[in-house]
Design an enzyme around this catalytic site. Structure first.
Site, short mmCIF file in Angstrom:
data_model
loop_
_atom_site.label_atom_id
_atom_site.label_comp_id
_atom_site.label_asym_id
_atom_site.label_seq_id
_atom_site.Cartn_x
_atom_site.Cartn_y
_atom_site.Cartn_z
N PRO A 111 6.06 6.40 -6.85
CA PRO A 111 5.55 7.29 -7.92
C PRO A 111 4.33 6.73 -8.63
CG PRO A 111 7.47 6.09 -8.69
CD PRO A 111 7.34 5.77 -7.23
N LEU A 112 4.01 5.46 -8.38
CA LEU A 112 2.80 4.86 -8.93
C LEU A 112 1.71 4.71 -7.88
CD1 LEU A 112 4.44 2.18 -11.25
CD2 LEU A 112 3.39 4.35 -11.92
N PHE A 168 -1.42 1.66 -7.00
CA PHE A 168 -2.82 1.98 -7.26
C PHE A 168 -3.02 2.61 -8.64
CE2 PHE A 168 -6.46 4.88 -7.15
CZ PHE A 168 -7.47 3.99 -6.81
N TYR A 200 14.72 -2.34 5.49
CA TYR A 200 13.89 -3.21 4.67
C TYR A 200 14.27 -4.67 4.96
CZ TYR A 200 13.10 1.05 1.88
OH TYR A 200 12.80 2.32 1.46
N ARG A 256 1.86 3.50 -4.84
CA ARG A 256 1.94 2.15 -4.25
C ARG A 256 1.19 1.13 -5.10
NH1 ARG A 256 4.41 3.20 0.50
NH2 ARG A 256 4.00 5.22 1.47
N HIS A 265 17.08 8.25 6.49
CA HIS A 265 15.74 7.77 6.14
C HIS A 265 14.64 8.64 6.73
CE1 HIS A 265 13.84 3.67 4.90
NE2 HIS A 265 13.14 4.67 4.44
#
Length: 326
Positions: free
Chosen positions: A215-216, A220, A59, A218, A135
């Protein structure tokens, strides 16, 4: 916040953690970075009981670990956090046969893993992490070899436990034959349920923590994106099939159903979406990401929301989304 453990033998953590990727990587990259606010969010997350803090060396690359390291180096927060990072993806420019959809090359070579843990510890300003995760499995390196190098980090005291990400049950079993698997991190949400078929049940059976990223959906599922125009410029999501205009319009039906349940319960769609994820298993610990204090508090509130059987059944019956993940 309610507590659980990182699998049957792991440390105590809040039932919801914090994914830090978006603070420096992938989302809304044209916006100016506000590290002070991001550090404040990490501190507030731990104060709220969201003690599992997740980052990765890719990241940025590297800037996310550096940010998390600065955040945890003050005020005793390192001792209160369960710190997780990852290895196995390397930032790449241009095309490559081993390039994944986020623009990174898989590297599971043992020598690379051995070097990377020391680099991560330096950036994180700590002598160990609590969870070190592979990863992605490198298609060109047997998982047993990568996992053996990860196990060396445990033996050296550089990490307390090791985990996998985006793997099959067969890959988990192959890793288990070398060293215990503490966790599996994969995407899971109301619009990405693939892991529920085999991986989540296997993890539950084995006492392995399952850490859902995105869990959302991304963002949306919060209802923020009605059009592609709502997605910031220079944002990873603009390249994803589910965020293209035709798919977004079709997928509004999912958000509308989530919102109707949220309105009935007097909460936000984000809380409903996270509460559904929490209901998928004892050791299912979602790690929603945010760099905004108000969204952090809302995410934390999902820990106190218990959905009724009728609510869960309605959410279980949501249609599949239009568009693939990547």
């Amino acid at each position: 916040m309610r507590k659980t453990t990182l699998g049957s033998g792991g440390p105590e953590v809040g039932v919801i953690g914090l994914g830090c990727m978006g603070m420096t990587h992938a989302y809304d990259m044209a916006a100016e970075r506000d590290d002070a606010t991001s550090i404040a969010v990490i501190h507030e997350a731990i104060d709220l009981g969201m003690t599992l803090i997740d980052t990765a060396d890719v990241y940025g690359p590297h800037t996310n670990e550096e940010l998390v390291g600065r955040a945890l180096a003050t005020g005793g927060y390192r001792d209160r956090a369960v710190l997780a990072t990852k290895v196995g993806l390397v930032s790449a420019l241009g095309g490559t046969p081993n390039k994944n959809s986020s623009g990174a090359i898989k590297n599971g070579k043992p020598d690379y893993i051995r070097t990377s843990i020391d680099d991560s510890l330096r950036r994180l300003q700590t002598d160990h992490v609590d969870l070190y995760q592979l990863h992605r499995v490198d298609d060109e390196v047997p998982i047993e070899e990568s996992w053996g190098a990860m196990a060396e980090a445990v033996a050296a005291g550089k990490t307390k436990a090791i985990g996998l990400s985006e793997v099959t049950v067969d890959e988990i079993k192959r890793a288990q034959a070398v060293h215990p698997v503490a966790s599996v991190q994969s995407e899971l949400s109301l619009w990405t349920r693939d892991a529920l078929a085999e991986v989540v049940p296997y993890c539950e059976q084995q006492g392995i923590a399952f850490l859902p990223f995105s869990p959302l959906g991304r963002g949306f599922l919060t209802g923020r994106f009605a059009s592609l125009d709502d997605v910031p410029e220079d944002d990873f999501r603009r390249r994803l099939p589910r965020f293209q205009q035709e798919a977004l319009e079709a997928n509004q039906a999912i958000v509308d159903r989530v919102r109707s349940i949220a309105d009935r319960l007097g909460v936000t769609p984000a809380r409903v979406a996270l509460a559904w994820v929490l209901a998928q298993g004892e050791y299912v610990i979602p790690i929603p990401g945010t760099k905004t204090p108000k969204y952090l508090a809302d995410n934390a509130g999902a820990a106190d929301l218990t959905l009724r059987d009728a609510d869960l059944a309605e959410l279980d019956s949501l249609p599949a989304p239009a568009g693939t993940r990547y």
